[in-house]
Scaffold this motif. Structure first.
Motif, PDB file in Angstrom:
ATOM      1  N   LEU A 180       1.070  -1.215   0.168  1.00  0.00           N
ATOM      2  CA  LEU A 180      -0.231   0.051   0.058  1.00  0.00           C
ATOM      3  C   LEU A 180       0.875   1.287   0.034  1.00  0.00           C
ATOM      4  CD1 LEU A 180      -2.763  -0.978   2.502  1.00  0.00           C
ATOM      5  CD2 LEU A 180      -3.077  -0.648   0.121  1.00  0.00           C
ATOM      6  N   ILE A 181       1.967   1.132   0.652  1.00  0.00           N
ATOM      7  CA  ILE A 181       2.746   2.283   0.748  1.00  0.00           C
ATOM      8  C   ILE A 181       3.414   2.589  -0.528  1.00  0.00           C
ATOM      9  CG2 ILE A 181       4.954   3.370   1.999  1.00  0.00           C
ATOM     10  CD1 ILE A 181       4.152   1.939   4.731  1.00  0.00           C
ATOM     11  N   TYR A 182       4.041   1.694  -1.010  1.00  0.00           N
ATOM     12  CA  TYR A 182       4.371   1.672  -2.420  1.00  0.00           C
ATOM     13  C   TYR A 182       3.749   2.161  -3.420  1.00  0.00           C
ATOM     14  CZ  TYR A 182       7.334   0.050  -6.545  1.00  0.00           C
ATOM     15  OH  TYR A 182       7.552  -0.022  -7.780  1.00  0.00           O
ATOM     16  N   ILE A 183       2.509   1.647  -3.573  1.00  0.00           N
ATOM     17  CA  ILE A 183       1.549   2.153  -4.603  1.00  0.00           C
ATOM     18  C   ILE A 183       1.146   3.484  -4.231  1.00  0.00           C
ATOM     19  CG2 ILE A 183      -0.599   1.708  -5.589  1.00  0.00           C
ATOM     20  CD1 ILE A 183      -0.337  -1.075  -5.067  1.00  0.00           C
ATOM     21  N   GLY A 184       0.755   3.943  -3.011  1.00  0.00           N
ATOM     22  CA  GLY A 184       0.506   5.180  -2.616  1.00  0.00           C
ATOM     23  C   GLY A 184       1.607   6.124  -3.151  1.00  0.00           C
ATOM     24  N   VAL A 185       2.827   6.094  -2.619  1.00  0.00           N
ATOM     25  CA  VAL A 185       3.775   6.848  -2.959  1.00  0.00           C
ATOM     26  C   VAL A 185       3.861   7.164  -4.445  1.00  0.00           C
ATOM     27  CG1 VAL A 185       6.332   7.429  -2.840  1.00  0.00           C
ATOM     28  CG2 VAL A 185       5.045   6.503  -0.545  1.00  0.00           C
ATOM     29  N   THR A 186       3.795   5.911  -5.301  1.00  0.00           N
ATOM     30  CA  THR A 186       4.037   5.959  -6.696  1.00  0.00           C
ATOM     31  C   THR A 186       2.934   6.874  -7.370  1.00  0.00           C
ATOM     32  OG1 THR A 186       5.226   3.780  -6.656  1.00  0.00           O
ATOM     33  CG2 THR A 186       4.324   4.605  -8.667  1.00  0.00           C
ATOM     34  N   VAL A 187       1.579   6.506  -6.895  1.00  0.00           N
ATOM     35  CA  VAL A 187       0.648   7.304  -7.225  1.00  0.00           C
ATOM     36  C   VAL A 187       0.958   8.551  -7.024  1.00  0.00           C
ATOM     37  CG1 VAL A 187      -1.860   7.856  -7.265  1.00  0.00           C
ATOM     38  CG2 VAL A 187      -1.130   5.485  -7.273  1.00  0.00           C
ATOM     39  N   GLY A 253      10.578  11.420 -14.300  1.00  0.00           N
ATOM     40  CA  GLY A 253      10.388  10.171 -14.328  1.00  0.00           C
ATOM     41  C   GLY A 253      11.689   9.151 -13.709  1.00  0.00           C
ATOM     42  N   THR A 254      12.772   9.464 -13.956  1.00  0.00           N
ATOM     43  CA  THR A 254      13.881   8.781 -13.440  1.00  0.00           C
ATOM     44  C   THR A 254      13.839   9.082 -11.770  1.00  0.00           C
ATOM     45  OG1 THR A 254      15.229   9.442 -15.369  1.00  0.00           O
ATOM     46  CG2 THR A 254      16.596   8.952 -13.543  1.00  0.00           C
ATOM     47  N   VAL A 255      13.624  10.253 -11.297  1.00  0.00           N
ATOM     48  CA  VAL A 255      13.695  10.430  -9.845  1.00  0.00           C
ATOM     49  C   VAL A 255      12.662   9.572  -9.260  1.00  0.00           C
ATOM     50  CG1 VAL A 255      13.066  11.980  -7.973  1.00  0.00           C
ATOM     51  CG2 VAL A 255      14.405  12.893  -9.855  1.00  0.00           C
ATOM     52  N   ASN A 256      11.423   9.503 -10.058  1.00  0.00           N
ATOM     53  CA  ASN A 256      10.303   8.666  -9.671  1.00  0.00           C
ATOM     54  C   ASN A 256      10.737   7.110  -9.545  1.00  0.00           C
ATOM     55  OD1 ASN A 256       7.916   7.919  -8.861  1.00  0.00           O
ATOM     56  ND2 ASN A 256       7.074   7.857 -10.846  1.00  0.00           N
ATOM     57  N   GLY A 257      11.275   6.582 -10.496  1.00  0.00           N
ATOM     58  CA  GLY A 257      12.038   5.342 -10.287  1.00  0.00           C
ATOM     59  C   GLY A 257      13.080   5.088  -9.327  1.00  0.00           C
ATOM     60  N   THR A 258      13.872   5.996  -9.150  1.00  0.00           N
ATOM     61  CA  THR A 258      14.836   5.831  -8.027  1.00  0.00           C
ATOM     62  C   THR A 258      14.200   5.558  -6.663  1.00  0.00           C
ATOM     63  OG1 THR A 258      16.257   7.086  -9.168  1.00  0.00           O
ATOM     64  CG2 THR A 258      16.699   7.037  -7.070  1.00  0.00           C
ATOM     65  N   ILE A 259      13.144   6.485  -6.539  1.00  0.00           N
ATOM     66  CA  ILE A 259      12.554   6.307  -5.109  1.00  0.00           C
ATOM     67  C   ILE A 259      11.766   5.124  -4.891  1.00  0.00           C
ATOM     68  CG2 ILE A 259      10.768   7.254  -3.690  1.00  0.00           C
ATOM     69  CD1 ILE A 259      11.156  10.071  -4.812  1.00  0.00           C
ATOM     70  N   GLN A 260      11.078   4.540  -6.155  1.00  0.00           N
ATOM     71  CA  GLN A 260      10.459   3.271  -5.965  1.00  0.00           C
ATOM     72  C   GLN A 260      11.421   2.441  -5.767  1.00  0.00           C
ATOM     73  OE1 GLN A 260       8.727   3.181  -9.970  1.00  0.00           O
ATOM     74  NE2 GLN A 260       6.975   4.349  -9.309  1.00  0.00           N
ATOM     75  N   PHE A 262      14.316   2.253  -3.810  1.00  0.00           N
ATOM     76  CA  PHE A 262      14.514   2.392  -2.310  1.00  0.00           C
ATOM     77  C   PHE A 262      13.376   1.839  -1.692  1.00  0.00           C
ATOM     78  CE2 PHE A 262      17.562   6.033  -3.320  1.00  0.00           C
ATOM     79  CZ  PHE A 262      18.572   5.456  -2.665  1.00  0.00           C
ATOM     80  N   MET A 263      12.120   2.034  -2.054  1.00  0.00           N
ATOM     81  CA  MET A 263      11.097   1.260  -1.189  1.00  0.00           C
ATOM     82  C   MET A 263      11.010  -0.019  -1.637  1.00  0.00           C
ATOM     83  SD  MET A 263       7.864   3.943  -1.601  1.00  0.00           S
ATOM     84  CE  MET A 263       7.782   4.193  -3.574  1.00  0.00           C
ATOM     85  N   TYR A 302       5.892  -8.082  -9.640  1.00  0.00           N
ATOM     86  CA  TYR A 302       4.613  -7.309  -9.857  1.00  0.00           C
ATOM     87  C   TYR A 302       4.746  -6.143  -9.347  1.00  0.00           C
ATOM     88  CZ  TYR A 302       1.654 -11.111 -11.726  1.00  0.00           C
ATOM     89  OH  TYR A 302       1.117 -12.150 -12.405  1.00  0.00           O
ATOM     90  N   LEU A 303       5.530  -5.726  -8.192  1.00  0.00           N
ATOM     91  CA  LEU A 303       5.863  -4.586  -7.511  1.00  0.00           C
ATOM     92  C   LEU A 303       6.418  -3.473  -8.603  1.00  0.00           C
ATOM     93  CD1 LEU A 303       6.605  -5.061  -3.679  1.00  0.00           C
ATOM     94  CD2 LEU A 303       4.286  -3.906  -4.946  1.00  0.00           C
ATOM     95  N   ARG A 304       7.633  -4.016  -9.173  1.00  0.00           N
ATOM     96  CA  ARG A 304       8.300  -3.305 -10.219  1.00  0.00           C
ATOM     97  C   ARG A 304       7.355  -3.080 -11.414  1.00  0.00           C
ATOM     98  NH1 ARG A 304      14.105  -6.405 -10.015  1.00  0.00           N
ATOM     99  NH2 ARG A 304      14.982  -5.442  -8.234  1.00  0.00           N
ATOM    100  N   SER A 305       6.590  -4.069 -11.602  1.00  0.00           N
ATOM    101  CA  SER A 305       5.542  -3.873 -12.624  1.00  0.00           C
ATOM    102  C   SER A 305       4.713  -2.693 -12.472  1.00  0.00           C
ATOM    103  CB  SER A 305       5.054  -5.106 -12.944  1.00  0.00           C
ATOM    104  OG  SER A 305       3.793  -4.698 -14.125  1.00  0.00           O
TER     105      SER A 305
END
Length: 596
Positions: A180-187, A253-260, A262-263, A302-305
């Motif tokens: 939930l945290i991963y998806i929420g931060v990504t959204v 987009g690169t910053v977003n991917g880097t944070i993901q 770490f999570m 799946y999470l990476r996906s």
């Protein structure tokens, strides 16, 4: 400010996803079948780690020939089931996506065709085409992301949390909370950080398409002034802006991917660490650890996906947003509910106390304007540029709606009939005729697409176009080029006149239809026009007053009012009259030209 941006992007997601879901509702059985198959296929994958762990436990317990074999058969069967189901899923998606893309293209084209004259005047054709085509392919991406990517990911995360939680509640809680945290931060990052930049980048992508189309479609003007370098410089400025906006989007987009990333590492540490602690305390067997590891690797994929899918969702929403806004844009001029086709017989035209003003212009061009044109009357519209002549015929075609009053043809209010039927019974020859990049025969027959070749040829002969057409290598099958660029101005005019002959409409509008013709052809066309105007209500927008001498009546416009009215002989006798001044000025210019 950040909250406003997030709310704004949430509106964009609601608009786009709402548009997609509405498309889905048109095919509920197909969409429902795909969803059921996706859920079943994903659940099969959820159970694979469970039986993988049982294989290890069976081997470790020395029961390889029995328990391990059964678990192996189940794992294989689950894998095959998932593969077979996905085959049906992909074929269903292909059917669904292609049908919706066709519907969206048809709907977008339908809407653009019916937008008002003002809308088209203020829009780049290239940008409009780009919005529709980019939106079509974005819909393809959205279907894939929602049905093939995000839906199975959500099913997998829920299923994994339940399965792990049934063995070890703490493990299920870690997976559920971490997901939930991963998806929420990504959204949040996608909607509030990446998406605004992507929207701006798309706007400049649209401007780039418009700039290219504008320069290419006007290439003859560019060549005429030797302005190739200037146009390239102009494009380079647009490209510089496009580069800046696109670079910022990609960096975010690169910053977003880097944070993901770490999570993902944090969640990995939590799941594996918990599994090791349980193993050390004797709460988990080797098979259980195998089960946890297998489940984690599946979850990790799946999470990476999910992270990539949300980025793709954000990109697709941005790409499709302009198409959705296009779909929501009001037409400007719309048929009223229950509007019926107009039936024009005699062609009497009446302006009954019409008031009309353009957009936000402070004063109306026409103010309680009234005039009557008798059936079969040939009327010339004369006046300075901007006096209201062209607006007069545009209102008759209902290219604009009046503010008050009514325009009636044969007693029928044109605001209460269908626009297509109205314009289908009005033939118009414009001063600058526009032709389709189609054959000459198709262009001539545009008003009557079912006309025979003999009728097309007869119309061309009446317009003095037959001889030049037959001199072309392919005759009537010659392609004329975009907007008729392969023909001279006079040739384009003759084709447009032939089109009006063939249309055989009860109302005829001529916007100085002979202005591009040489003297000999003009004489022939004038004679043909005399025949064409017989028995038809005809309006002639006069630029050269020599062409209106034989008309029944002339209406002289000035600032939206008819200030003089009569035939040529009576108007030319009016001292200080506008018509007389215009006629004398043109006669003087002609005399000077002959003297030279």
């Amino acid at each position: 400010m950040a909250r406003k941006k997030l709310d704004f992007r949430a509106d964009a997601y609601r608009n786009v996803l709402g548009f997609v879901f509405r498309q889905w509702t048109h095919r509920p059985a197909l969409v429902g079948g795909i969803i059921v198959l996706v859920v079943a296929s994903t659940l099969a994958e959820v159970l694979v780690p469970v039986f993988s762990g049982r294989i290890v436990d069976a081997i470790a317990g020395g029961n390889a020939a029995d328990g391990a074999l059964r678990a192996f058969v189940v794992v294989t069967a689950l894998g095959l089931t998932s593969v077979v189901l996905r085959w049906f899923i992909y074929n269903g998606i292909i059917r669904l996506t292609l049908r919706i893309m066709i519907d969206v293209a048809n709907s977008g084209f339908h809407k653009v065709q019916r937008f008002s004259t003002d809308w088209h005047a203020n829009s780049f054709a290239g940008s409009t085409v780009r919005k529709i085509t980019r939106g079509m392919w974005a819909l393809d991406s959205l279907n894939d992301v929602l049905l093939i990517a995000l839906l199975p990911s959500i099913v997998m995360l829920i299923g994994a949390s339940i399965v792990l939680g049934s063995y070890w509640p703490v493990m299920g809680l870690i997976v559920a909370a971490g997901s939930l945290i991963y998806i929420g931060v990504t959204v949040v990052l996608s909607m509030g950080y990446v998406s605004p930049a992507a929207k701006l980048a798309n706007a400049w992508d649209t401007k780039l398409g418009g700039a290219l189309a504008d320069a290419i479609s006007c290439n003859s003007v560019v060549k005429a002034f030797g302005a190739e370098d200037r146009e390239e410089t102009r494009l380079s400025h647009v490209l510089a802006k496009w580069d800046s906006r696109t670079r910022r989007t990609w960096r975010r987009g690169t910053v977003n991917g880097t944070i993901q990333g770490f999570m993902m590492v944090s969640m990995q540490a939590g799941i594996l660490g918990t599994g090791l602690i349980m193993w050390q305390r004797g709460l988990a067997s080797a098979g259980d650890i195998t089960f946890v590891l297998a489940m984690f690797f599946v979850l990790q994929g799946y999470l990476r996906s999910v992270g990539q899918d949300i980025r793709n969702l954000q990109r697709a929403v941005n790409d499709m947003e302009e198409l959705v806004l296009l779909d929501k844009t009001p037409l400007g001029i719309e048929d009223r509910p229950g509007a019926k086709p107009i039936a024009i017989g005699n062609g009497e035209i009446i302006f009954d106390r019409v008031t009309f003003q353009y957009g936000a212009h402070p004063t109306p061009l026409y103010d309680t304007f009234s005039v009557a044109i008798k059936p079969g009357e040939r009327v010339g519209l004369v006046g300075h540029s901007g006096s209201g002549k062209t607006t007069f015929v545009k209102l008759i075609q209902r290219l604009y709606d009046v503010n008050s009053g009514a325009i009636r043809i044969d007693g029928q209010n044109i605001a209460e009939v269908t626009q297509a039927s109205l314009r289908g019974q009005i033939a118009i020859v414009q001063q600058e005729p526009i032709l389709f990049h189609r054959t000459l025969a198709e262009n001539i027959a545009y008003g009557r697409p079912n006309a025979s070749r003999r009728e097309i040829v007869n119309a061309a002969k009446q317009a003095s176009a037959h001889d030049f057409i037959m001199s072309l290598p392919k005759g009537y099958e010659t392609m004329v080029g975009e907007r008729g660029v392969k023909l001279s101005g006079g040739e384009r005019q003759r084709v447009a006149i032939a089109r009006a002959f063939l249309a055989d409409a009860p109302v005829l509008i001529l916007d100085e239809a002979t202005s591009s013709l040489d003297s000999e052809s003009e004489m022939q066309i004038q004679q043909a026009m005399e025949r064409l105007m017989e028995g038809r209500t005809t309006l002639v927008i006069a630029h050269r007053l020599s062409t209106v001498r034989a008309l029944d009546r002339l209406l002289v416009f000035d600032k939206g009012k008819i200030v003089e009215e009569g035939d040529h002989t009576s108007l030319v006798r009016l001292k200080n009259g506008i018509y007389r001044r215009l006629f004398e000025r043109q006669a003087l210019e002609l005399t000077k030209g002959l003297a030279i």
